[in-house]
Scaffold this motif. Structure first.
Motif, PDB file in Angstrom:
ATOM      1  N   GLN A 161      -5.139  -2.540   3.451  1.00  0.00           N
ATOM      2  CA  GLN A 161      -4.282  -3.015   2.685  1.00  0.00           C
ATOM      3  C   GLN A 161      -4.412  -4.258   2.174  1.00  0.00           C
ATOM      4  OE1 GLN A 161      -0.560  -5.486   4.451  1.00  0.00           O
ATOM      5  NE2 GLN A 161       0.269  -4.076   3.331  1.00  0.00           N
TER       6      GLN A 161
ATOM      7  N   SER B  89       5.246  -1.251  -0.265  1.00  0.00           N
ATOM      8  CA  SER B  89       6.640  -0.769  -0.524  1.00  0.00           C
ATOM      9  C   SER B  89       6.951  -0.768  -2.141  1.00  0.00           C
ATOM     10  CB  SER B  89       7.682  -1.993  -0.114  1.00  0.00           C
ATOM     11  OG  SER B  89       7.949  -3.055  -0.240  1.00  0.00           O
ATOM     12  N   GLU B  90       7.810  -0.754  -2.577  1.00  0.00           N
ATOM     13  CA  GLU B  90       7.674  -1.168  -3.981  1.00  0.00           C
ATOM     14  C   GLU B  90       8.119  -2.347  -4.191  1.00  0.00           C
ATOM     15  OE1 GLU B  90      11.222   1.255  -6.495  1.00  0.00           O
ATOM     16  OE2 GLU B  90       9.110   3.135  -6.851  1.00  0.00           O
ATOM     17  N   LYS B  91       8.664  -2.905  -3.594  1.00  0.00           N
ATOM     18  CA  LYS B  91       9.090  -4.576  -2.829  1.00  0.00           C
ATOM     19  C   LYS B  91       8.198  -5.232  -4.020  1.00  0.00           C
ATOM     20  CE  LYS B  91      11.983  -8.021  -2.252  1.00  0.00           C
ATOM     21  NZ  LYS B  91      11.113  -9.315  -3.118  1.00  0.00           N
ATOM     22  N   GLN B  92       6.795  -4.826  -2.382  1.00  0.00           N
ATOM     23  CA  GLN B  92       5.993  -5.574  -2.368  1.00  0.00           C
ATOM     24  C   GLN B  92       5.233  -5.521  -3.368  1.00  0.00           C
ATOM     25  OE1 GLN B  92       4.916  -3.694   0.952  1.00  0.00           O
ATOM     26  NE2 GLN B  92       5.287  -4.968   2.790  1.00  0.00           N
TER      27      GLN B  92
ATOM     28  N   LYS C 264       0.304   1.468  -4.430  1.00  0.00           N
ATOM     29  CA  LYS C 264       1.037   1.748  -3.749  1.00  0.00           C
ATOM     30  C   LYS C 264       1.107   2.727  -2.272  1.00  0.00           C
ATOM     31  CE  LYS C 264       2.759   6.199  -5.448  1.00  0.00           C
ATOM     32  NZ  LYS C 264       3.740   6.898  -6.192  1.00  0.00           N
TER      33      LYS C 264
ATOM     34  N   GLU D  95       7.595 -10.247   1.902  1.00  0.00           N
ATOM     35  CA  GLU D  95       7.495  -9.581   2.114  1.00  0.00           C
ATOM     36  C   GLU D  95       5.848  -9.814   2.052  1.00  0.00           C
ATOM     37  OE1 GLU D  95       8.215  -5.857   2.403  1.00  0.00           O
ATOM     38  OE2 GLU D  95      10.184  -6.412   2.307  1.00  0.00           O
TER      39      GLU D  95
END
Length: 159
Positions: free
Chosen positions: A84, A116-119, A112, A29
């Motif tokens: 971002q 997201s945590e995955k990102q 953060k 992502e």
């Protein structure tokens, strides 16, 4: 300057594995634009001429504006990056310049907010990977531009 060791020839299986990680990250992502900026910034911090050369050319091929590439080093003062992108560049600096204290909760919490945590996980893996490439290229004095044809970087029109 001449290359000390051709790590591609000496450790092809491991280099192939690192390239596979890069392929997987391209499916994450984390946008190509962010990955380009992260690669350039970490390479600037580490002083890796080979990787700066490569990733600036990649960014151009991916459509990045020249001025933004020139501003990566001064991203804090530049108005050319969104929130971002700023978070990704801040995280890149923190992960690349690890200290004995680690990374503060303040920086982590700021970053953060934008991922997201995955990102966050994928971004951190991307930062770790470019740092690995920087270390290989610096240790063995990879010559900037020497792999342009192999990676298709001659298409950047910057030679």
């Amino acid at each position: 300057m001449s290359q000390r060791v051709n790590y591609n020839q000496q450790s092809p299986e491991i280099v192939h594995s690192l390239m596979e990680i890069s392929k997987q990250l391209s499916k994450s992502e984390i946008s190509q634009t962010l990955r380009d900026m992260v690669n350039i910034r970490a390479s600037q911090i580490n002083g890796c001429a080979f990787c700066i050369d490569m990733h600036v050319k990649e960014a151009r091929i991916h459509g990045e504006r020249d001025l933004r590439v020139h501003h990566v080093q001064v991203w804090r003062e530049s108005t050319l990056f969104n929130a971002q992108e700023r978070a990704a560049l801040e995280w890149t600096e923190a992960v690349t310049k690890l200290t004995a204290e680690g990374i503060s909760d303040e920086i982590y919490n700021r970053v953060k907010e934008h991922f997201s945590e995955k990102q966050m996980s994928d971004l951190t893996l991307a930062i770790g990977l470019i740092n690995q490439w920087n270390r290989l290229s610096i240790a063995f004095r990879a010559v900037p531009g020497s792999a342009d044809k192999f990676f298709g970087l001659d298409k950047a029109g910057m030679n």
